[in-house]
Design a protein around this motif. Structure first.
Motif, PDB file in Angstrom:
ATOM      1  N   LYS A  25       0.842  -1.187   0.000  1.00 30.67           N
ATOM      2  CA  LYS A  25       0.000   0.000   0.000  1.00 30.67           C
ATOM      3  C   LYS A  25       0.881   1.243   0.000  1.00 30.67           C
ATOM      4  CE  LYS A  25      -0.439  -0.283   5.048  1.00 30.67           C
ATOM      5  NZ  LYS A  25      -1.378  -0.430   6.183  1.00 30.67           N
ATOM      6  N   PRO A  26       0.325   2.398  -0.327  1.00 32.33           N
ATOM      7  CA  PRO A  26       1.108   3.629  -0.308  1.00 32.33           C
ATOM      8  C   PRO A  26       1.769   3.839   1.055  1.00 32.33           C
ATOM      9  CG  PRO A  26      -0.983   4.020  -1.397  1.00 32.33           C
ATOM     10  CD  PRO A  26      -1.057   2.631  -0.824  1.00 32.33           C
ATOM     11  N   GLY A  27       3.018   4.248   0.998  1.00 30.14           N
ATOM     12  CA  GLY A  27       3.762   4.484   2.237  1.00 30.14           C
ATOM     13  C   GLY A  27       4.607   3.316   2.683  1.00 30.14           C
ATOM     14  N   THR A  28       4.437   2.143   2.045  1.00 27.45           N
ATOM     15  CA  THR A  28       5.288   1.002   2.369  1.00 27.45           C
ATOM     16  C   THR A  28       6.736   1.323   2.004  1.00 27.45           C
ATOM     17  OG1 THR A  28       3.506  -0.591   1.997  1.00 27.45           O
ATOM     18  CG2 THR A  28       5.756  -1.429   1.874  1.00 27.45           C
ATOM     19  N   PRO A  29       7.695   1.121   2.921  1.00 21.43           N
ATOM     20  CA  PRO A  29       9.094   1.435   2.605  1.00 21.43           C
ATOM     21  C   PRO A  29       9.604   0.622   1.415  1.00 21.43           C
ATOM     22  CG  PRO A  29       8.804   1.158   4.969  1.00 21.43           C
ATOM     23  CD  PRO A  29       7.524   0.711   4.326  1.00 21.43           C
ATOM     24  N   GLU A 101       3.724   6.689  -9.105  1.00 20.61           N
ATOM     25  CA  GLU A 101       2.682   7.083  -8.152  1.00 20.61           C
ATOM     26  C   GLU A 101       2.593   6.134  -6.966  1.00 20.61           C
ATOM     27  OE1 GLU A 101      -2.135   8.081  -8.145  1.00 20.61           O
ATOM     28  OE2 GLU A 101      -1.062   7.663 -10.016  1.00 20.61           O
ATOM     29  N   GLN A 102       2.814   4.852  -7.211  1.00 16.87           N
ATOM     30  CA  GLN A 102       2.680   3.880  -6.123  1.00 16.87           C
ATOM     31  C   GLN A 102       3.733   4.060  -5.034  1.00 16.87           C
ATOM     32  OE1 GLN A 102       3.374  -0.191  -7.416  1.00 16.87           O
ATOM     33  NE2 GLN A 102       4.813   0.484  -8.981  1.00 16.87           N
ATOM     34  N   PHE A 103       4.839   4.777  -5.348  1.00 15.43           N
ATOM     35  CA  PHE A 103       5.895   4.999  -4.369  1.00 15.43           C
ATOM     36  C   PHE A 103       5.950   6.455  -3.893  1.00 15.43           C
ATOM     37  CE2 PHE A 103       7.888   1.576  -7.108  1.00 15.43           C
ATOM     38  CZ  PHE A 103       7.478   0.547  -6.276  1.00 15.43           C
ATOM     39  N   ALA A 104       4.895   7.220  -4.177  1.00 16.84           N
ATOM     40  CA  ALA A 104       4.924   8.660  -3.890  1.00 16.84           C
ATOM     41  C   ALA A 104       5.195   8.964  -2.419  1.00 16.84           C
ATOM     42  CB  ALA A 104       3.610   9.301  -4.330  1.00 16.84           C
ATOM     43  N   SER A 106       6.448   6.507  -0.231  1.00 15.23           N
ATOM     44  CA  SER A 106       7.291   5.446   0.324  1.00 15.23           C
ATOM     45  C   SER A 106       8.662   5.990   0.724  1.00 15.23           C
ATOM     46  CB  SER A 106       7.493   4.322  -0.701  1.00 15.23           C
ATOM     47  OG  SER A 106       6.299   3.624  -0.937  1.00 15.23           O
ATOM     48  N   PRO A 107       9.068   5.805   1.981  1.00 24.04           N
ATOM     49  CA  PRO A 107      10.442   6.129   2.345  1.00 24.04           C
ATOM     50  C   PRO A 107      11.387   5.168   1.639  1.00 24.04           C
ATOM     51  CG  PRO A 107       9.332   5.039   4.163  1.00 24.04           C
ATOM     52  CD  PRO A 107       8.297   5.278   3.116  1.00 24.04           C
ATOM     53  N   VAL A 108      12.513   5.673   1.153  1.00 29.17           N
ATOM     54  CA  VAL A 108      13.469   4.871   0.400  1.00 29.17           C
ATOM     55  C   VAL A 108      14.716   4.628   1.252  1.00 29.17           C
ATOM     56  CG1 VAL A 108      14.967   4.783  -1.630  1.00 29.17           C
ATOM     57  CG2 VAL A 108      12.644   5.703  -1.826  1.00 29.17           C
ATOM     58  N   VAL A 109      15.101   3.367   1.364  1.00 27.03           N
ATOM     59  CA  VAL A 109      16.319   2.969   2.061  1.00 27.03           C
ATOM     60  C   VAL A 109      17.293   2.434   1.027  1.00 27.03           C
ATOM     61  CG1 VAL A 109      17.329   1.459   3.814  1.00 27.03           C
ATOM     62  CG2 VAL A 109      15.026   2.392   4.150  1.00 27.03           C
ATOM     63  N   PRO A 263      10.676  11.853   7.839  1.00 23.57           N
ATOM     64  CA  PRO A 263       9.614  11.396   6.926  1.00 23.57           C
ATOM     65  C   PRO A 263       9.768  11.998   5.533  1.00 23.57           C
ATOM     66  CG  PRO A 263       8.700  12.088   9.039  1.00 23.57           C
ATOM     67  CD  PRO A 263      10.141  12.513   9.038  1.00 23.57           C
ATOM     68  N   VAL A 264       9.285  11.252   4.531  1.00 23.91           N
ATOM     69  CA  VAL A 264       9.312  11.730   3.139  1.00 23.91           C
ATOM     70  C   VAL A 264       8.328  12.897   2.992  1.00 23.91           C
ATOM     71  CG1 VAL A 264       8.829  11.097   0.751  1.00 23.91           C
ATOM     72  CG2 VAL A 264       9.886   9.441   2.297  1.00 23.91           C
ATOM     73  N   ALA A 265       8.795  13.970   2.360  1.00 29.40           N
ATOM     74  CA  ALA A 265       7.927  15.111   2.111  1.00 29.40           C
ATOM     75  C   ALA A 265       6.969  14.767   0.974  1.00 29.40           C
ATOM     76  CB  ALA A 265       8.769  16.333   1.748  1.00 29.40           C
ATOM     77  N   VAL A 266       5.694  15.104   1.154  1.00 28.60           N
ATOM     78  CA  VAL A 266       4.713  14.819   0.089  1.00 28.60           C
ATOM     79  C   VAL A 266       3.934  16.092  -0.209  1.00 28.60           C
ATOM     80  CG1 VAL A 266       4.489  12.405   0.656  1.00 28.60           C
ATOM     81  CG2 VAL A 266       3.023  14.044   1.814  1.00 28.60           C
TER      82      VAL A 266
END
Length: 266
Positions: A25-29, A101-104, A106-109, A263-266
Protein backbone atom coordinates in the motif's frame (compact mmCIF):
# COMPACT_ATOMS: atom_id res chain seq x y z
CA UNK A 1 5.34 -10.60 -6.35
CA UNK A 2 8.25 -9.98 -8.71
CA UNK A 3 8.18 -7.85 -11.85
CA UNK A 4 10.99 -7.23 -14.31
CA UNK A 5 11.53 -3.62 -15.40
CA UNK A 6 13.74 -1.62 -17.76
CA UNK A 7 14.95 1.76 -16.47
CA UNK A 8 16.69 4.28 -18.73
CA UNK A 9 20.23 5.33 -17.83
CA UNK A 10 23.21 6.59 -19.81
CA UNK A 11 21.18 6.27 -23.05
CA UNK A 12 20.82 2.56 -22.38
CA UNK A 13 18.59 0.33 -20.21
CA UNK A 14 19.07 -0.96 -16.71
CA UNK A 15 17.59 -4.36 -15.95
CA UNK A 16 15.72 -4.21 -12.64
CA UNK A 17 13.57 -6.54 -10.56
CA UNK A 18 10.81 -5.11 -8.38
CA UNK A 19 9.55 -7.07 -5.37
CA UNK A 20 6.25 -6.01 -3.83
CA UNK A 21 4.82 -7.76 -0.77
CA UNK A 22 1.24 -8.95 -0.50
CA UNK A 23 -0.95 -6.08 0.59
CA UNK A 24 1.48 -3.42 -0.64
CA UNK A 25 0.00 0.00 0.00
CA UNK A 26 1.11 3.63 -0.31
CA UNK A 27 3.76 4.48 2.24
CA UNK A 28 5.29 1.00 2.37
CA UNK A 29 9.09 1.43 2.61
CA UNK A 30 11.12 0.62 -0.51
CA UNK A 31 14.69 -0.68 -0.36
CA UNK A 32 16.93 -0.13 -3.38
CA UNK A 33 19.73 -2.73 -3.51
CA UNK A 34 23.09 -1.88 -5.13
CA UNK A 35 25.44 -4.76 -6.02
CA UNK A 36 29.22 -4.77 -5.99
CA UNK A 37 32.09 -4.90 -8.48
CA UNK A 38 31.79 -7.78 -11.02
CA UNK A 39 28.41 -8.54 -9.40
CA UNK A 40 24.80 -8.27 -10.50
CA UNK A 41 21.31 -7.93 -9.05
CA UNK A 42 21.29 -11.60 -8.04
CA UNK A 43 24.43 -11.03 -6.00
CA UNK A 44 27.47 -12.93 -4.80
CA UNK A 45 26.21 -16.48 -3.99
CA UNK A 46 22.69 -15.09 -4.56
CA UNK A 47 23.20 -12.72 -1.62
CA UNK A 48 21.10 -9.89 -3.10
CA UNK A 49 18.32 -12.12 -4.39
CA UNK A 50 17.97 -13.89 -1.05
CA UNK A 51 17.95 -10.57 0.80
CA UNK A 52 15.26 -9.22 -1.52
CA UNK A 53 13.09 -12.28 -1.00
CA UNK A 54 13.53 -12.02 2.77
CA UNK A 55 12.58 -8.33 2.79
CA UNK A 56 9.58 -8.91 0.54
CA UNK A 57 8.28 -11.56 2.96
CA UNK A 58 8.84 -9.10 5.81
CA UNK A 59 6.51 -6.61 4.13
CA UNK A 60 8.93 -4.27 2.38
CA UNK A 61 9.14 -3.27 -1.26
CA UNK A 62 12.49 -3.99 -2.91
CA UNK A 63 14.11 -2.86 -6.15
CA UNK A 64 17.35 -4.54 -7.22
CA UNK A 65 19.09 -3.66 -10.47
CA UNK A 66 22.14 -4.25 -12.64
CA UNK A 67 24.40 -1.33 -13.44
CA UNK A 68 24.99 -0.60 -17.11
CA UNK A 69 27.42 -3.24 -18.35
CA UNK A 70 26.59 -5.68 -15.55
CA UNK A 71 24.14 -8.57 -15.34
CA UNK A 72 21.23 -8.30 -17.77
CA UNK A 73 21.52 -4.56 -18.37
CA UNK A 74 22.56 -3.05 -21.66
CA UNK A 75 26.18 -2.14 -22.23
CA UNK A 76 29.48 -3.91 -21.75
CA UNK A 77 31.31 -4.42 -18.46
CA UNK A 78 34.72 -3.72 -19.99
CA UNK A 79 33.84 -0.29 -21.36
CA UNK A 80 30.88 0.89 -19.27
CA UNK A 81 32.01 0.15 -15.72
CA UNK A 82 33.06 3.18 -13.67
CA UNK A 83 32.16 4.66 -10.32
CA UNK A 84 30.82 7.79 -12.03
CA UNK A 85 28.64 5.62 -14.27
CA UNK A 86 27.35 3.64 -11.31
CA UNK A 87 26.53 6.85 -9.46
CA UNK A 88 24.57 8.05 -12.49
CA UNK A 89 22.73 4.73 -12.70
CA UNK A 90 21.63 4.93 -9.06
CA UNK A 91 20.46 8.52 -9.55
CA UNK A 92 18.38 7.43 -12.55
CA UNK A 93 16.89 4.52 -10.63
CA UNK A 94 15.81 6.85 -7.83
CA UNK A 95 14.38 9.34 -10.31
CA UNK A 96 12.34 6.47 -11.77
CA UNK A 97 11.10 5.59 -8.27
CA UNK A 98 10.21 9.23 -7.65
CA UNK A 99 8.09 9.23 -10.80
CA UNK A 100 5.99 6.23 -9.80
CA UNK A 101 2.68 7.08 -8.15
CA UNK A 102 2.68 3.88 -6.12
CA UNK A 103 5.89 5.00 -4.37
CA UNK A 104 4.92 8.66 -3.89
CA UNK A 105 4.90 8.38 -0.08
CA UNK A 106 7.29 5.45 0.32
CA UNK A 107 10.44 6.13 2.34
CA UNK A 108 13.47 4.87 0.40
CA UNK A 109 16.32 2.97 2.06
CA UNK A 110 19.55 2.45 0.11
CA UNK A 111 21.56 -0.75 0.53
CA UNK A 112 25.00 -1.27 -1.00
CA UNK A 113 27.42 -4.20 -0.94
CA UNK A 114 31.16 -3.63 -1.41
CA UNK A 115 31.66 -1.05 -4.21
CA UNK A 116 27.89 -0.62 -4.16
CA UNK A 117 28.41 0.62 -0.61
CA UNK A 118 30.67 3.39 -1.91
CA UNK A 119 27.96 4.38 -4.39
CA UNK A 120 25.35 4.46 -1.62
CA UNK A 121 27.57 6.55 0.68
CA UNK A 122 28.44 9.08 -2.02
CA UNK A 123 24.94 9.41 -3.49
CA UNK A 124 23.74 13.01 -3.49
CA UNK A 125 20.02 12.80 -2.83
CA UNK A 126 18.83 15.81 -4.79
CA UNK A 127 15.19 14.67 -4.81
CA UNK A 128 15.28 14.01 -1.04
CA UNK A 129 13.76 10.53 -1.09
CA UNK A 130 16.41 8.58 0.82
CA UNK A 131 15.68 8.25 4.54
CA UNK A 132 18.31 5.68 5.61
CA UNK A 133 21.32 3.72 4.32
CA UNK A 134 22.69 0.22 4.87
CA UNK A 135 26.16 -0.84 3.73
CA UNK A 136 27.70 -4.30 3.86
CA UNK A 137 31.51 -4.49 3.59
CA UNK A 138 31.64 -1.08 1.88
CA UNK A 139 34.65 0.06 -0.12
CA UNK A 140 35.81 3.18 1.72
CA UNK A 141 39.42 3.47 0.44
CA UNK A 142 38.87 2.72 -3.24
CA UNK A 143 42.34 3.45 -4.64
CA UNK A 144 44.21 1.43 -2.01
CA UNK A 145 41.61 -1.34 -2.00
CA UNK A 146 41.58 -1.87 -5.76
CA UNK A 147 45.29 -1.26 -6.32
CA UNK A 148 46.50 -3.56 -3.54
CA UNK A 149 43.82 -6.26 -3.31
CA UNK A 150 41.14 -6.44 -5.98
CA UNK A 151 43.06 -5.58 -9.15
CA UNK A 152 46.63 -5.79 -7.85
CA UNK A 153 49.58 -3.41 -8.34
CA UNK A 154 50.76 -4.84 -11.67
CA UNK A 155 47.39 -4.70 -13.41
CA UNK A 156 46.64 -1.34 -11.77
CA UNK A 157 49.74 0.20 -13.37
CA UNK A 158 48.95 -1.49 -16.68
CA UNK A 159 45.47 0.04 -16.65
CA UNK A 160 46.84 3.48 -15.76
CA UNK A 161 48.92 3.22 -18.94
CA UNK A 162 45.68 2.83 -20.87
CA UNK A 163 45.97 -0.90 -21.47
CA UNK A 164 43.22 -3.49 -21.19
CA UNK A 165 43.37 -5.76 -18.13
CA UNK A 166 41.88 -9.22 -17.65
CA UNK A 167 41.34 -12.00 -15.09
CA UNK A 168 41.80 -9.88 -11.96
CA UNK A 169 40.93 -11.32 -8.53
CA UNK A 170 40.43 -14.77 -10.09
CA UNK A 171 37.52 -13.49 -12.16
CA UNK A 172 37.26 -13.87 -15.92
CA UNK A 173 36.42 -10.23 -16.59
CA UNK A 174 37.97 -7.74 -19.02
CA UNK A 175 38.23 -4.05 -18.16
CA UNK A 176 39.47 -1.04 -20.04
CA UNK A 177 41.23 1.87 -18.39
CA UNK A 178 38.24 4.13 -17.62
CA UNK A 179 37.61 2.38 -14.30
CA UNK A 180 41.10 2.61 -12.81
CA UNK A 181 41.73 6.08 -14.25
CA UNK A 182 38.45 7.26 -12.73
CA UNK A 183 39.46 5.99 -9.30
CA UNK A 184 42.92 7.52 -9.62
CA UNK A 185 41.77 10.97 -10.72
CA UNK A 186 38.38 11.57 -9.07
CA UNK A 187 39.45 11.17 -5.43
CA UNK A 188 36.35 9.30 -4.31
CA UNK A 189 36.16 9.61 -0.52
CA UNK A 190 33.03 7.93 0.83
CA UNK A 191 34.00 8.50 4.46
CA UNK A 192 34.25 12.24 3.96
CA UNK A 193 31.08 12.30 1.84
CA UNK A 194 29.18 10.27 4.42
CA UNK A 195 30.26 12.56 7.26
CA UNK A 196 27.97 15.20 5.72
CA UNK A 197 24.92 12.92 5.57
CA UNK A 198 22.04 13.18 8.03
CA UNK A 199 20.33 9.85 7.34
CA UNK A 200 20.59 6.92 9.78
CA UNK A 201 23.28 4.42 8.78
CA UNK A 202 23.74 0.69 9.44
CA UNK A 203 27.21 -0.70 8.72
CA UNK A 204 27.83 -4.47 8.59
CA UNK A 205 31.32 -5.91 8.11
CA UNK A 206 32.91 -9.28 8.76
CA UNK A 207 36.23 -10.11 10.38
CA UNK A 208 36.82 -12.87 7.78
CA UNK A 209 36.59 -10.41 4.86
CA UNK A 210 39.81 -10.62 2.83
CA UNK A 211 38.49 -8.42 0.00
CA UNK A 212 37.63 -5.14 1.75
CA UNK A 213 39.42 -4.30 5.02
CA UNK A 214 37.33 -3.97 8.17
CA UNK A 215 39.32 -0.90 9.24
CA UNK A 216 37.60 1.28 6.65
CA UNK A 217 34.18 0.54 8.14
CA UNK A 218 35.51 1.27 11.59
CA UNK A 219 36.71 4.70 10.43
CA UNK A 220 33.40 5.30 8.66
CA UNK A 221 31.51 4.58 11.86
CA UNK A 222 33.74 6.85 13.93
CA UNK A 223 33.33 9.81 11.58
CA UNK A 224 29.63 9.42 10.83
CA UNK A 225 27.63 12.18 12.55
CA UNK A 226 24.01 11.01 12.19
CA UNK A 227 22.32 8.05 13.97
CA UNK A 228 24.44 4.97 13.29
CA UNK A 229 25.06 1.35 14.19
CA UNK A 230 28.06 -0.85 13.41
CA UNK A 231 27.65 -4.63 13.44
CA UNK A 232 30.92 -6.58 13.34
CA UNK A 233 30.46 -10.27 12.55
CA UNK A 234 32.55 -13.28 11.52
CA UNK A 235 31.28 -13.01 7.92
CA UNK A 236 33.47 -13.18 4.85
CA UNK A 237 32.89 -10.72 2.00
CA UNK A 238 29.67 -12.42 0.90
CA UNK A 239 28.40 -13.79 4.24
CA UNK A 240 29.06 -17.27 2.84
CA UNK A 241 27.09 -19.89 4.72
CA UNK A 242 25.61 -17.22 6.97
CA UNK A 243 23.11 -15.42 4.78
CA UNK A 244 20.19 -16.15 7.10
CA UNK A 245 22.08 -14.46 9.94
CA UNK A 246 22.92 -11.56 7.62
CA UNK A 247 19.25 -11.12 6.71
CA UNK A 248 18.20 -11.21 10.34
CA UNK A 249 20.68 -8.46 11.22
CA UNK A 250 19.06 -6.19 8.65
CA UNK A 251 15.52 -7.30 9.43
CA UNK A 252 15.88 -6.62 13.16
CA UNK A 253 17.26 -3.13 12.58
CA UNK A 254 15.12 -1.81 9.74
CA UNK A 255 12.30 -0.59 11.97
CA UNK A 256 14.79 1.36 14.07
CA UNK A 257 16.42 2.90 11.01
CA UNK A 258 13.04 4.02 9.73
CA UNK A 259 12.02 5.34 13.18
CA UNK A 260 15.14 7.53 13.22
CA UNK A 261 14.53 8.77 9.69
CA UNK A 262 13.03 12.06 8.59
CA UNK A 263 9.61 11.40 6.93
CA UNK A 264 9.31 11.73 3.14
CA UNK A 265 7.93 15.11 2.11
CA UNK A 266 4.71 14.82 0.09
Amino acid sequence: MKEHLWIASRRQRLSAMLHLPEGFKPGTPLLVLCHGFTGNKVGYNHLTLHLANFLEKAGYGVLRFDYIGSGDSDGDFATDTSVAGWQEDLTNVLQWVDGQEQFATSPVVLYGHSLGGLVVLTHEDQIERVVARIVFAPVTKPVANFRERIIGPELWQKSLRGEKIENFFDRGFTLYSQFVKGLATQDYDPISAASRLTTPLLIIHGTADVVVPLAGSQELYEQYQAPKEFVVTEFDHGATGKQAEFQQIIGRRLAGLLADAVPVAV
